[in-house]
Design a protein around this motif. Structure first.
Motif, PDB file in Angstrom:
ATOM      1  N   CYS A 115     -23.027  30.297  58.598  1.00 15.66           N
ATOM      2  CA  CYS A 115     -23.749  30.274  60.144  1.00 15.66           C
ATOM      3  C   CYS A 115     -23.157  31.442  60.960  1.00 15.66           C
ATOM      4  CB  CYS A 115     -23.349  28.836  60.451  1.00 15.66           C
ATOM      5  SG  CYS A 115     -24.557  28.564  62.006  1.00 15.66           S
ATOM      6  N   CYS A 126     -26.374  25.818  62.362  1.00 13.69           N
ATOM      7  CA  CYS A 126     -27.196  25.770  61.262  1.00 13.69           C
ATOM      8  C   CYS A 126     -27.337  24.693  60.453  1.00 13.69           C
ATOM      9  CB  CYS A 126     -26.548  26.912  60.423  1.00 13.69           C
ATOM     10  SG  CYS A 126     -26.183  28.483  61.024  1.00 13.69           S
ATOM     11  N   TYR A 128     -28.292  23.335  56.665  1.00 12.31           N
ATOM     12  CA  TYR A 128     -28.271  23.810  55.121  1.00 12.31           C
ATOM     13  C   TYR A 128     -29.375  23.078  54.096  1.00 12.31           C
ATOM     14  CZ  TYR A 128     -24.759  27.114  56.632  1.00 12.31           C
ATOM     15  OH  TYR A 128     -24.090  27.878  57.305  1.00 12.31           O
ATOM     16  N   ARG A 137     -30.679  28.443  54.606  1.00 11.55           N
ATOM     17  CA  ARG A 137     -30.019  28.354  55.802  1.00 11.55           C
ATOM     18  C   ARG A 137     -30.956  28.442  57.007  1.00 11.55           C
ATOM     19  NH1 ARG A 137     -26.663  32.477  55.905  1.00 11.55           N
ATOM     20  NH2 ARG A 137     -27.858  33.590  57.333  1.00 11.55           N
TER      21      ARG A 137
END
Length: 212
Positions: A115, A126, A128, A137
């Motif tokens: 991030c 962020c 994931y 991401r």
């Protein structure tokens, strides 16, 4: 006349090139699928899509990799723009290594948190695709006092880890009715400022979020 060894070498080289092209095509197909399922996205690099001029960026792992890399130069220019920084601001660091003791659950030895760092302002957060910050991401930096729906980015029910590098509190919610964004009111978790988790719980249920 081409020797036998030369012919074999040429054949192997051709196969290698074909395999590499196939892997690259698979990445492009993933990107094409997301673009087809969403609106307003623009491919900005081999492995990245941006929405709203860089307000939202999705990064994919490069061929042969399991984790999305640090933002490309194209993405960094957009990150600089949305952060009000000079467009030549550069984040030339490797993804931040993760210390297992920071988490309730064990973290893989190769886990990294890519991030964006405070080079682009201390506000980035962020989500994931996989545990240990693997897979795609999806990142933001802005504040939202309304629900932001992951379905707008083909990312509903996909979050398995997250990183909040800014000072906001991120509230993450799931749908109470399958397929209905309007029902995205079920509390899942809250991300405190400067925190992260390599294993989101509950896994693969996030459908929207707000910030405060």
């Amino acid at each position: 006349m081409v020797s036998l060894f030369g012919a074999i070498a040429l054949c192997l080289a051709t196969l290698t090139q074909a395999n590499a092209a196939e892997v690259t095509d698979e990445l492009q197909q993933e990107i094409n699928d997301v673009l087809a399922k969403t609106e307003g996205g623009v491919q900005i690099s081999q492995n990245e899509i941006a929405w709203n001029g860089g307000e939202v960026i999705m990064a994919f792992p490069l061929p042969g990799e399991t984790h999305a890399p640090v933002s490309s130069s194209a993405a960094q220019r957009l990150q600089s723009k949305v952060s009000g920084l000079p467009l030549d601001t550069v984040e030339d660091v490797a993804p931040e290594p993760v210390e297992p003791e920071e988490y309730e659950e064990p973290v893989g030895a190769m886990a990294t948190d890519s991030c964006p760092t405070q080079t682009f302002g201390n506000d980035w957060y962020c989500f994931y695709q996989y545990k240990d910050f693997g897979g795609r991401r999806l990142q933001w930096s802005a504040a939202y006092n309304h629900y932001v729906y992951f379905s707008s980015y083909d990312f509903e029910n996909r979050t398995s880890s997250w990183s909040n590098k800014g000072g906001k509190v991120i509230g993450v919610y799931g749908r109470t009715v399958t397929g209905s964004d309007l029902s995205c009111t079920n509390d899942l978790w809250y991300e405190q400022p400067h925190s992260r988790s390599a294993s989101a719980s509950p896994d693969n249920q996030a459908d929207c979020f707000t910030t405060s």
